[in-house]
Scaffold this motif. Structure first.
Motif, mmCIF file in Angstrom:
data_model
loop_
_atom_site.group_PDB
_atom_site.id
_atom_site.type_symbol
_atom_site.label_atom_id
_atom_site.label_comp_id
_atom_site.label_asym_id
_atom_site.label_seq_id
_atom_site.Cartn_x
_atom_site.Cartn_y
_atom_site.Cartn_z
ATOM 1 N N LYS A 197 0.762 -1.185 -0.053
ATOM 2 C CA LYS A 197 -0.093 -0.126 -0.088
ATOM 3 C C LYS A 197 0.824 1.296 0.152
ATOM 4 C CE LYS A 197 -0.456 0.117 4.899
ATOM 5 N NZ LYS A 197 0.584 -0.803 5.296
ATOM 6 N N ASN A 198 2.095 1.138 0.357
ATOM 7 C CA ASN A 198 3.140 2.289 0.284
ATOM 8 C C ASN A 198 3.959 2.434 -0.876
ATOM 9 O OD1 ASN A 198 2.005 3.253 2.849
ATOM 10 N ND2 ASN A 198 3.424 1.731 4.113
ATOM 11 N N MET A 199 3.701 1.587 -1.852
ATOM 12 C CA MET A 199 4.418 1.512 -3.071
ATOM 13 C C MET A 199 3.620 2.614 -3.870
ATOM 14 S SD MET A 199 7.197 -0.600 -2.956
ATOM 15 C CE MET A 199 7.476 -1.114 -4.510
ATOM 16 N N PRO A 200 4.383 2.988 -4.760
ATOM 17 C CA PRO A 200 3.635 3.848 -6.106
ATOM 18 C C PRO A 200 2.712 3.073 -6.968
ATOM 19 C CG PRO A 200 6.116 3.658 -6.626
ATOM 20 C CD PRO A 200 5.807 2.990 -5.148
ATOM 21 N N THR A 201 1.712 3.535 -7.292
ATOM 22 C CA THR A 201 0.837 3.095 -8.233
ATOM 23 C C THR A 201 1.470 3.120 -9.660
ATOM 24 O OG1 THR A 201 -0.689 4.702 -8.390
ATOM 25 C CG2 THR A 201 -0.992 3.168 -6.873
ATOM 26 N N MET A 202 0.734 2.404 -10.802
ATOM 27 C CA MET A 202 1.313 2.849 -11.905
ATOM 28 C C MET A 202 0.828 4.236 -12.387
ATOM 29 S SD MET A 202 3.226 0.269 -13.470
ATOM 30 C CE MET A 202 3.245 1.048 -14.892
ATOM 31 N N ALA A 203 -0.415 4.873 -11.842
ATOM 32 C CA ALA A 203 -0.878 6.346 -12.051
ATOM 33 C C ALA A 203 0.028 7.067 -11.345
ATOM 34 C CB ALA A 203 -2.050 6.325 -11.581
ATOM 35 N N ASP A 204 0.716 6.700 -10.416
ATOM 36 C CA ASP A 204 1.620 7.790 -9.651
ATOM 37 C C ASP A 204 2.810 7.987 -10.327
ATOM 38 O OD1 ASP A 204 0.173 7.961 -7.181
ATOM 39 O OD2 ASP A 204 0.913 6.243 -6.213
ATOM 40 N N LEU A 205 3.497 6.706 -11.170
ATOM 41 C CA LEU A 205 4.615 6.702 -11.684
ATOM 42 C C LEU A 205 4.362 7.439 -13.043
ATOM 43 C CD1 LEU A 205 5.871 2.939 -11.424
ATOM 44 C CD2 LEU A 205 6.510 5.100 -10.377
ATOM 45 N N GLY A 206 2.997 7.410 -13.631
ATOM 46 C CA GLY A 206 2.881 8.319 -14.777
ATOM 47 C C GLY A 206 2.827 9.814 -14.357
ATOM 48 N N LYS A 207 2.430 10.200 -13.146
ATOM 49 C CA LYS A 207 2.440 11.291 -12.814
ATOM 50 C C LYS A 207 3.708 11.878 -12.297
ATOM 51 C CE LYS A 207 -2.290 11.647 -10.713
ATOM 52 N NZ LYS A 207 -2.552 12.846 -11.595
ATOM 53 N N ILE A 208 4.731 11.120 -12.062
ATOM 54 C CA ILE A 208 6.008 11.275 -11.666
ATOM 55 C C ILE A 208 6.777 11.733 -13.133
ATOM 56 C CG2 ILE A 208 8.130 10.559 -10.993
ATOM 57 C CD1 ILE A 208 6.913 9.114 -8.754
ATOM 58 N N ALA A 209 6.262 10.916 -14.084
ATOM 59 C CA ALA A 209 7.007 11.111 -15.564
ATOM 60 C C ALA A 209 6.541 12.525 -15.912
ATOM 61 C CB ALA A 209 6.458 9.993 -16.417
ATOM 62 N N SER A 210 5.205 12.971 -15.711
ATOM 63 C CA SER A 210 4.720 14.257 -16.165
ATOM 64 C C SER A 210 5.526 15.267 -15.411
ATOM 65 C CB SER A 210 3.093 14.365 -15.856
ATOM 66 O OG SER A 210 2.610 13.343 -16.877
ATOM 67 N N ALA A 211 5.926 15.058 -14.175
ATOM 68 C CA ALA A 211 6.674 16.077 -13.352
ATOM 69 C C ALA A 211 7.944 16.321 -13.805
ATOM 70 C CB ALA A 211 6.455 15.829 -11.934
ATOM 71 N N ILE A 212 8.680 15.383 -14.360
ATOM 72 C CA ILE A 212 10.064 15.202 -14.599
ATOM 73 C C ILE A 212 10.509 15.791 -16.152
ATOM 74 C CG2 ILE A 212 10.719 14.037 -12.686
ATOM 75 C CD1 ILE A 212 11.547 11.695 -14.578
ATOM 76 N N TYR A 213 9.428 15.676 -16.974
ATOM 77 C CA TYR A 213 9.771 16.254 -18.320
ATOM 78 C C TYR A 213 9.359 17.569 -18.600
ATOM 79 C CZ TYR A 213 11.363 11.414 -19.038
ATOM 80 O OH TYR A 213 11.781 10.180 -18.711
ATOM 81 N N LYS A 214 9.730 18.258 -19.351
ATOM 82 C CA LYS A 214 9.436 19.485 -19.909
ATOM 83 C C LYS A 214 8.224 19.591 -20.758
ATOM 84 C CE LYS A 214 13.801 21.905 -19.661
ATOM 85 N NZ LYS A 214 14.990 22.823 -20.442
ATOM 86 N N GLY A 215 7.424 20.614 -20.629
ATOM 87 C CA GLY A 215 6.248 20.855 -21.678
ATOM 88 C C GLY A 215 4.985 20.146 -20.985
#
Length: 356
Positions: free
Chosen positions: A264-282
């Protein structure tokens, strides 16, 4: 007449100059080594004295549980000489300066060390560090800020939980299981830095446990490389951790789950998608199950998570079998979620845990 050999003035001056240069090079290094050794001994002494007190409490059946850090400190004072006690609202009165320089170079206000959350301690079924912290100054002048685990078990004073190489006698795990702390060994003198004159004692870190916060409000701490679990360890703990099946003797995904305190304390795939959105420009919109290319990596965003940039991978919470799970990879110009499962025994995948 016999000819006498002697050094000329020029030769003497050259020799002295060489000695001076060598001394100028080596003395700072020697002083640094000596100072490092002195600091290490000071830190060891503080930890030893504090542990002696808590182990004495454990041997008397007085280590806990207590309903607050303040209640624990009230008992601690009977076993450790304390010159001053400061409640969470007045921590600065038990600390020699206003801010601590963290490992990332940022300044963190001492007054913000309010609970174990600010020591990056995670609450679980066997740990609760949410009680307000308490500051103390020991009789020898050492300032400390303490956080007590209110779920600390009342250990059996007769049972042996470990062995002290210092005293050559059995001890309990009382200190490490029940108390997290930060203390200072250099007074108001510089550098006031974490891991130099500011030392952690059973604490995971200082400051917020949140290294990145998503627009969903969920935050995750710094990354780490998991310690793998054996199949036997996985089987013994899978029900508590939320793992369905176990297979490998070097299960890095299960190790990540354990260190995060459960699936329950691991990132979901949705979380990892949001992290990707946060670390790329645009501001790219990256879905949980989307591969996105032609991206531009935002420099520095991975290092805020403690990750190597610009190429790394992160485990998710999605267990697909006893040997495979899902993860997402990150590269300079693309991110992939991988439809093909990856083996749980891969050692080069990083992990992050949900923060408080």
């Amino acid at each position: 007449m016999k000819k006498r050999n002697a050094f000329t003035l020029a030769e003497v001056l050259i020799t002295l100059g060489v000695i001076g240069i060598v001394a100028a090079i080596t003395l700072p290094v020697l002083n640094q080594a000596v100072n490092k050794k002195v600091r290490a001994e000071q830190i060891r002494t503080v930890k030893y004295k504090f542990t002696k007190a808590t182990e004495k409490m454990a041997s008397l059946g007085l280590i806990g549980p207590y309903d607050s850090t303040a209640a624990f400190v009230a008992e601690l004072q009977k076993h450790l000489k304390v010159a001053k006690v400061c409640p969470s609202s007045k921590l600065r009165e038990c600390w020699p300066y206003d801010t601590i320089t963290l490992l990332d170079g940022k300044e963190y206000e001492v007054e913000k060390l309010q609970t174990g959350k600010n020591f990056q301690m995670k609450n679980s079924d066997s740990a609760d560090y949410s009680s307000p912290n308490v500051g103390i100054i020991t009789a020898d002048g050492t300032p400390m800020i303490l956080s007590y685990n209110t779920k600390c078990e009342a250990l059996d004073p007769v049972k042996t939980y470990g062995w002290s190489t210092e005293d050559n006698k059995p001890v309990s795990n009382a200190t490490s299981n029940c108390v997290a702390a930060v203390f200072e060994i250099n007074g108001s003198k510089k550098p006031n830095k974490q891991n130099e004159d500011v030392a952690l004692f059973n604490a995971n870190g200082l400051g917020s446990s949140c290294a990145i916060e998503l627009d969903s409000g969920r935050c995750f701490g710094s990354s780490f490389t998991p310690t793998p679990m054996t199949e036997a360890e996985c089987e013994a703990q899978k029900d508590v951790l939320g793992i369905r099946d176990c297979r490998f003797n070097n299960d890095y995904w299960a190790g990540a789950v354990k260190q995060c305190g459960g699936v329950k304390n691991m990132p979901t795939m949705a979380d990892l998608g949001k992290i990707a959105s946060a670390i790329y420009k645009g501001n790219p919109t990256v879905g949980a199950d989307q591969d996105i290319s032609n991206l531009t990596y935002e420099s520095g965003t991975a290092t805020s998570l403690g990750l190597p940039e610009p190429t790394f991978s992160l485990w998710s919470d999605r267990e697909t079998s006893d040997s495979n799970t899902k993860f997402r990879s990150f590269a300079p110009t693309y991110t992939m979620h991988y439809n093909v499962d990856i083996s749980r025994n891969k050692s080069n995948v990083h992990a992050i845990c949900l923060g408080d």
